[in-house]
Scaffold this motif. Structure first.
Motif, PDB file in Angstrom:
ATOM      1  N   SER A 291      34.245 -35.202  -9.444  1.00  0.00           N
ATOM      2  CA  SER A 291      35.423 -36.025  -9.715  1.00  0.00           C
ATOM      3  C   SER A 291      35.046 -37.323 -10.413  1.00  0.00           C
ATOM      4  CB  SER A 291      36.164 -36.325  -8.416  1.00  0.00           C
ATOM      5  OG  SER A 291      36.639 -35.160  -7.824  1.00  0.00           O
ATOM      6  N   VAL A 292      33.964 -37.949  -9.994  1.00  0.00           N
ATOM      7  CA  VAL A 292      33.516 -39.194 -10.630  1.00  0.00           C
ATOM      8  C   VAL A 292      33.060 -38.925 -12.061  1.00  0.00           C
ATOM      9  CG1 VAL A 292      31.713 -40.965 -10.545  1.00  0.00           C
ATOM     10  CG2 VAL A 292      32.962 -40.376  -8.482  1.00  0.00           C
ATOM     11  N   VAL A 293      32.330 -37.849 -12.268  1.00  0.00           N
ATOM     12  CA  VAL A 293      31.873 -37.511 -13.622  1.00  0.00           C
ATOM     13  C   VAL A 293      33.058 -37.211 -14.532  1.00  0.00           C
ATOM     14  CG1 VAL A 293      30.618 -35.767 -14.960  1.00  0.00           C
ATOM     15  CG2 VAL A 293      29.585 -36.744 -12.927  1.00  0.00           C
ATOM     16  N   VAL A 294      34.043 -36.453 -14.046  1.00  0.00           N
ATOM     17  CA  VAL A 294      35.233 -36.141 -14.845  1.00  0.00           C
ATOM     18  C   VAL A 294      35.988 -37.425 -15.183  1.00  0.00           C
ATOM     19  CG1 VAL A 294      37.515 -35.055 -14.730  1.00  0.00           C
ATOM     20  CG2 VAL A 294      35.482 -33.753 -14.126  1.00  0.00           C
ATOM     21  N   TYR A 295      36.093 -38.354 -14.243  1.00  0.00           N
ATOM     22  CA  TYR A 295      36.787 -39.619 -14.503  1.00  0.00           C
ATOM     23  C   TYR A 295      36.060 -40.438 -15.569  1.00  0.00           C
ATOM     24  CZ  TYR A 295      38.825 -44.195 -13.878  1.00  0.00           C
ATOM     25  OH  TYR A 295      39.435 -45.396 -14.115  1.00  0.00           O
ATOM     26  N   ILE A 296      34.752 -40.569 -15.437  1.00  0.00           N
ATOM     27  CA  ILE A 296      33.984 -41.374 -16.395  1.00  0.00           C
ATOM     28  C   ILE A 296      34.035 -40.758 -17.783  1.00  0.00           C
ATOM     29  CG2 ILE A 296      31.638 -42.117 -16.993  1.00  0.00           C
ATOM     30  CD1 ILE A 296      31.186 -42.556 -13.984  1.00  0.00           C
TER      31      ILE A 296
ATOM     32  N   ARG B 131      37.555 -31.689  -1.087  1.00  0.00           N
ATOM     33  CA  ARG B 131      36.941 -32.875  -0.519  1.00  0.00           C
ATOM     34  C   ARG B 131      37.045 -32.898   1.003  1.00  0.00           C
ATOM     35  NH1 ARG B 131      39.257 -35.637  -4.155  1.00  0.00           N
ATOM     36  NH2 ARG B 131      40.903 -36.445  -2.827  1.00  0.00           N
ATOM     37  N   LYS B 132      37.977 -32.144   1.553  1.00  0.00           N
ATOM     38  CA  LYS B 132      38.137 -32.107   3.008  1.00  0.00           C
ATOM     39  C   LYS B 132      37.065 -31.263   3.673  1.00  0.00           C
ATOM     40  CE  LYS B 132      42.998 -33.162   2.989  1.00  0.00           C
ATOM     41  NZ  LYS B 132      44.358 -32.719   3.251  1.00  0.00           N
ATOM     42  N   CYS B 133      36.278 -30.532   2.896  1.00  0.00           N
ATOM     43  CA  CYS B 133      35.173 -29.754   3.452  1.00  0.00           C
ATOM     44  C   CYS B 133      34.038 -30.705   3.829  1.00  0.00           C
ATOM     45  CB  CYS B 133      34.667 -28.739   2.434  1.00  0.00           C
ATOM     46  SG  CYS B 133      35.903 -27.559   1.905  1.00  0.00           S
ATOM     47  N   ASN B 134      33.146 -30.228   4.643  1.00  0.00           N
ATOM     48  CA  ASN B 134      32.019 -31.059   5.060  1.00  0.00           C
ATOM     49  C   ASN B 134      30.756 -30.649   4.323  1.00  0.00           C
ATOM     50  OD1 ASN B 134      33.522 -32.502   6.922  1.00  0.00           O
ATOM     51  ND2 ASN B 134      33.226 -30.943   8.497  1.00  0.00           N
ATOM     52  N   GLY B 135      29.781 -31.501   4.356  1.00  0.00           N
ATOM     53  CA  GLY B 135      28.471 -31.179   3.822  1.00  0.00           C
ATOM     54  C   GLY B 135      28.392 -31.298   2.318  1.00  0.00           C
ATOM     55  N   TRP B 136      27.655 -30.337   1.727  1.00  0.00           N
ATOM     56  CA  TRP B 136      27.383 -30.387   0.295  1.00  0.00           C
ATOM     57  C   TRP B 136      28.637 -30.170  -0.547  1.00  0.00           C
ATOM     58  CZ3 TRP B 136      23.228 -32.481  -1.497  1.00  0.00           C
ATOM     59  CH2 TRP B 136      22.091 -32.515  -0.712  1.00  0.00           C
ATOM     60  N   ASN B 137      29.587 -29.423  -0.053  1.00  0.00           N
ATOM     61  CA  ASN B 137      30.816 -29.196  -0.814  1.00  0.00           C
ATOM     62  C   ASN B 137      31.544 -30.508  -1.074  1.00  0.00           C
ATOM     63  OD1 ASN B 137      30.405 -26.477  -0.907  1.00  0.00           O
ATOM     64  ND2 ASN B 137      31.683 -26.044   0.874  1.00  0.00           N
TER      65      ASN B 137
ATOM     66  N   ALA C 285      44.444 -42.142 -15.734  1.00  0.00           N
ATOM     67  CA  ALA C 285      45.416 -41.529 -14.818  1.00  0.00           C
ATOM     68  C   ALA C 285      45.147 -40.037 -14.674  1.00  0.00           C
ATOM     69  CB  ALA C 285      46.832 -41.771 -15.314  1.00  0.00           C
ATOM     70  N   MET C 286      44.756 -39.384 -15.751  1.00  0.00           N
ATOM     71  CA  MET C 286      44.421 -37.960 -15.667  1.00  0.00           C
ATOM     72  C   MET C 286      43.185 -37.748 -14.793  1.00  0.00           C
ATOM     73  SD  MET C 286      46.680 -36.263 -17.202  1.00  0.00           S
ATOM     74  CE  MET C 286      47.956 -37.463 -16.979  1.00  0.00           C
ATOM     75  N   GLY C 287      42.224 -38.655 -14.881  1.00  0.00           N
ATOM     76  CA  GLY C 287      41.061 -38.580 -13.996  1.00  0.00           C
ATOM     77  C   GLY C 287      41.452 -38.777 -12.541  1.00  0.00           C
ATOM     78  N   GLY C 288      42.394 -39.683 -12.280  1.00  0.00           N
ATOM     79  CA  GLY C 288      42.898 -39.876 -10.928  1.00  0.00           C
ATOM     80  C   GLY C 288      43.645 -38.651 -10.418  1.00  0.00           C
ATOM     81  N   LEU C 289      44.383 -37.989 -11.301  1.00  0.00           N
ATOM     82  CA  LEU C 289      45.074 -36.761 -10.906  1.00  0.00           C
ATOM     83  C   LEU C 289      44.089 -35.637 -10.615  1.00  0.00           C
ATOM     84  CD1 LEU C 289      48.153 -36.713 -13.282  1.00  0.00           C
ATOM     85  CD2 LEU C 289      48.103 -37.163 -10.833  1.00  0.00           C
ATOM     86  N   PHE C 290      43.013 -35.566 -11.396  1.00  0.00           N
ATOM     87  CA  PHE C 290      41.983 -34.569 -11.115  1.00  0.00           C
ATOM     88  C   PHE C 290      41.387 -34.814  -9.732  1.00  0.00           C
ATOM     89  CE2 PHE C 290      37.585 -33.068 -11.188  1.00  0.00           C
ATOM     90  CZ  PHE C 290      37.779 -31.745 -11.531  1.00  0.00           C
ATOM     91  N   TYR C 291      41.133 -36.082  -9.420  1.00  0.00           N
ATOM     92  CA  TYR C 291      40.619 -36.425  -8.099  1.00  0.00           C
ATOM     93  C   TYR C 291      41.597 -36.008  -7.009  1.00  0.00           C
ATOM     94  CZ  TYR C 291      38.640 -39.316  -4.375  1.00  0.00           C
ATOM     95  OH  TYR C 291      38.081 -39.748  -3.203  1.00  0.00           O
ATOM     96  N   HIS C 292      42.885 -36.183  -7.255  1.00  0.00           N
ATOM     97  CA  HIS C 292      43.901 -35.790  -6.268  1.00  0.00           C
ATOM     98  C   HIS C 292      43.926 -34.268  -6.068  1.00  0.00           C
ATOM     99  CE1 HIS C 292      47.646 -35.596  -4.063  1.00  0.00           C
ATOM    100  NE2 HIS C 292      48.102 -34.728  -4.955  1.00  0.00           N
ATOM    101  N   PHE C 293      43.847 -33.529  -7.140  1.00  0.00           N
ATOM    102  CA  PHE C 293      43.934 -32.081  -7.016  1.00  0.00           C
ATOM    103  C   PHE C 293      42.662 -31.462  -6.439  1.00  0.00           C
ATOM    104  CE2 PHE C 293      47.333 -32.517 -10.343  1.00  0.00           C
ATOM    105  CZ  PHE C 293      48.363 -32.260  -9.460  1.00  0.00           C
ATOM    106  N   MET C 294      41.583 -32.206  -6.421  1.00  0.00           N
ATOM    107  CA  MET C 294      40.360 -31.739  -5.772  1.00  0.00           C
ATOM    108  C   MET C 294      40.334 -32.105  -4.292  1.00  0.00           C
ATOM    109  SD  MET C 294      38.704 -30.142  -8.074  1.00  0.00           S
ATOM    110  CE  MET C 294      37.063 -29.993  -7.468  1.00  0.00           C
ATOM    111  N   ASP C 295      41.449 -32.593  -3.779  1.00  0.00           N
ATOM    112  CA  ASP C 295      41.538 -33.076  -2.402  1.00  0.00           C
ATOM    113  C   ASP C 295      41.213 -31.993  -1.383  1.00  0.00           C
ATOM    114  OD1 ASP C 295      41.987 -35.123  -0.569  1.00  0.00           O
ATOM    115  OD2 ASP C 295      44.059 -34.475  -0.240  1.00  0.00           O
ATOM    116  N   THR C 296      41.631 -30.778  -1.614  1.00  0.00           N
ATOM    117  CA  THR C 296      41.365 -29.711  -0.641  1.00  0.00           C
ATOM    118  C   THR C 296      39.870 -29.429  -0.531  1.00  0.00           C
ATOM    119  OG1 THR C 296      41.732 -28.052  -2.353  1.00  0.00           O
ATOM    120  CG2 THR C 296      43.597 -28.612  -0.945  1.00  0.00           C
TER     121      THR C 296
END
Length: 112
Positions: A90-95, A76-82, A63-74
């Protein structure tokens, strides 16, 4: 000032936070559940309810990994390499979080 209010309202939306936390906790619960279903020789010194600790800690870590993914939402809305970098982090932090939850949950019982 209004855009800042919209940003925080979107970031702290309780339904999105709950959905992302559950999206992180459910796979972690399945992983630890499958791991605990394997046949092991159980030591007599362990408590009768030794399985409860990993069944609480690992989904909490997910759940903490899912929350980290949520807080990185801004980001993730960028395009390209960002966006690619943010999703990768986010995937590495979750794993890593679920792995550490498994280690912490099973410490003293199966992994002594």
């Amino acid at each position: 000032m209004k855009t800042q209010h919209i940003f925080w309202a979107e970031l702290l939306n309780p339904s999105k936070i709950t959905r992302r936390a559950l999206a992180g906790a459910i796979p972690a619960f399945i992983v630890i559940g499958l791991f605990l279903m394997m046949p092991y020789s159980i030591d007599k010194d362990w408590s009768k309810y030794w399985m409860l600790r990993p069944l609480f800690i690992v989904p909490l870590a997910g759940a903490m990994g899912g929350l980290f993914y949520h807080f990185m939402d801004t980001c993730r809305k960028c395009n390209g390499w960002n966006r690619l970098f943010t999703i990768s982090i986010s995937v590495v932090v979750y794993i890593v979080g679920v792995w550490l939850g498994i280690v912490l949950g099973l410490d003293g019982t199966l992994w002594n």
